[in-house]
Design a protein around this motif. Sequence first.
Motif, short mmCIF file in Angstrom:
data_model
loop_
_atom_site.label_atom_id
_atom_site.label_comp_id
_atom_site.label_asym_id
_atom_site.label_seq_id
_atom_site.Cartn_x
_atom_site.Cartn_y
_atom_site.Cartn_z
N ALA A 76 55.21 36.49 42.00
CA ALA A 76 56.24 37.18 42.77
C ALA A 76 55.65 37.58 44.11
CB ALA A 76 56.76 38.41 42.01
N ALA A 77 56.52 37.81 45.07
CA ALA A 77 56.09 38.27 46.39
C ALA A 77 57.17 39.18 46.94
CB ALA A 77 55.85 37.09 47.33
N TRP A 78 56.74 40.15 47.73
CA TRP A 78 57.65 41.09 48.37
C TRP A 78 57.28 41.21 49.83
CZ3 TRP A 78 55.65 41.58 43.53
CH2 TRP A 78 56.55 41.76 42.48
N GLY A 79 58.28 41.35 50.68
CA GLY A 79 58.07 41.54 52.11
C GLY A 79 58.23 40.25 52.89
N SER A 80 58.43 40.38 54.18
CA SER A 80 58.58 39.23 55.06
C SER A 80 57.78 39.47 56.33
CB SER A 80 60.06 39.02 55.39
OG SER A 80 60.22 37.87 56.17
N PRO A 81 56.65 38.85 56.53
CA PRO A 81 56.04 37.89 55.61
C PRO A 81 55.58 38.60 54.35
CG PRO A 81 54.49 38.44 57.34
CD PRO A 81 55.79 39.12 57.69
N ALA A 82 55.22 37.82 53.35
CA ALA A 82 54.84 38.39 52.06
C ALA A 82 53.68 39.36 52.22
CB ALA A 82 54.49 37.29 51.08
N GLY A 83 53.95 40.65 52.04
CA GLY A 83 52.92 41.67 52.16
C GLY A 83 52.29 41.99 50.83
N VAL A 84 52.98 41.65 49.74
CA VAL A 84 52.49 41.90 48.39
C VAL A 84 52.73 40.63 47.57
CG1 VAL A 84 52.77 43.30 46.30
CG2 VAL A 84 53.06 44.36 48.56
N VAL A 85 51.66 40.12 46.93
CA VAL A 85 51.77 38.91 46.12
C VAL A 85 51.21 39.21 44.73
CG1 VAL A 85 51.08 36.49 45.86
CG2 VAL A 85 51.59 37.40 48.13
N LEU A 86 51.96 38.85 43.69
CA LEU A 86 51.57 39.10 42.31
C LEU A 86 51.42 37.78 41.56
CD1 LEU A 86 52.99 41.64 39.81
CD2 LEU A 86 53.23 39.21 39.29
N ARG A 87 50.39 37.71 40.71
CA ARG A 87 50.21 36.58 39.78
C ARG A 87 49.87 37.15 38.42
NH1 ARG A 87 46.41 32.12 40.70
NH2 ARG A 87 44.83 33.72 40.58
N CYS A 88 50.63 36.78 37.41
CA CYS A 88 50.33 37.17 36.04
C CYS A 88 49.66 35.98 35.36
CB CYS A 88 51.61 37.53 35.29
SG CYS A 88 51.29 38.08 33.59
N GLY A 89 48.69 36.29 34.48
CA GLY A 89 48.02 35.23 33.74
C GLY A 89 46.60 34.96 34.21
N VAL A 90 46.08 35.84 35.07
CA VAL A 90 44.70 35.69 35.51
C VAL A 90 43.78 36.18 34.39
CG1 VAL A 90 45.30 35.91 37.95
CG2 VAL A 90 44.62 37.94 36.67
N PRO A 91 42.50 35.74 34.40
CA PRO A 91 41.59 36.19 33.34
C PRO A 91 41.44 37.71 33.33
CG PRO A 91 40.65 34.35 34.58
CD PRO A 91 41.89 34.78 35.31
N ALA A 92 41.41 38.26 32.13
CA ALA A 92 41.23 39.71 31.97
C ALA A 92 39.78 40.06 32.29
CB ALA A 92 41.58 40.13 30.55
N PRO A 93 39.57 41.04 33.16
CA PRO A 93 38.19 41.42 33.49
C PRO A 93 37.53 42.16 32.33
CG PRO A 93 39.74 42.89 34.56
CD PRO A 93 40.56 41.83 33.87
N GLY A 94 36.24 41.96 32.22
CA GLY A 94 35.46 42.70 31.23
C GLY A 94 35.02 44.02 31.84
N PRO A 95 34.12 44.72 31.15
CA PRO A 95 33.60 45.97 31.69
C PRO A 95 33.03 45.76 33.09
CG PRO A 95 32.92 45.70 29.42
CD PRO A 95 33.57 44.41 29.85
N THR A 96 33.23 46.72 33.95
CA THR A 96 32.83 46.58 35.34
C THR A 96 32.40 47.93 35.92
OG1 THR A 96 33.54 45.84 37.54
CG2 THR A 96 35.21 46.87 36.16
N THR A 97 31.64 47.86 36.98
CA THR A 97 31.28 49.07 37.71
C THR A 97 32.17 49.25 38.94
OG1 THR A 97 29.59 47.85 38.95
CG2 THR A 97 28.87 49.03 36.95
N GLU A 98 33.11 48.30 39.15
CA GLU A 98 34.05 48.43 40.27
C GLU A 98 34.99 49.60 40.01
OE1 GLU A 98 35.44 44.88 42.52
OE2 GLU A 98 34.99 43.89 40.61
N GLU A 99 35.58 50.09 41.09
CA GLU A 99 36.52 51.21 40.99
C GLU A 99 37.66 50.85 40.05
OE1 GLU A 99 39.69 53.69 43.74
OE2 GLU A 99 38.34 52.30 44.72
#
Length: 163
Positions: A68-91
Amino acid sequence: MWPKGWSRCTGAALTLAAVSLVATACSAPIDVRPAAEAASPGCAALAAALPSTVAGLQRRETTGQATAAWGSPAGVVLRCGVPAPGPTTEECTTVNGVDWIVHETGDTMTLRTYGRTPATEVVMKVDDSHAGAVPIGLGPAVERIPAVHHCVGPGDVPLSSPG
């Protein structure tokens, strides 16, 4: 002159409908590559629940499944189905019950759901004034994929005493 039996209003309505159709046809779908698990039942449920507006931005048509995308031009883009992240030290931050890993590179912010399989990825500009409202607006759809893990921080880890 209008054909027999047509009023001026009928002709105007048909003209307006034709102009609307042409305007819609001129707005090409945004090319968004689907993620590896885009065909999963979780992504189907999420896609069916996506809002028509996010942070005041109108939804646009995309080419990829579970995208999905929202805005013109697309300011927000969504993709479902990406790999689930494991434990991380990222925020990792929680917004209305949905955990998001936040990653900034240059002027781009990427949010990826944490603890949900498959994961959902949202990409937007860092400087967007609507960035805080995006995870709030997408939360109800993202919650269609159940959470099995949650963000933890230093305060969540029990400290053991030596000995």
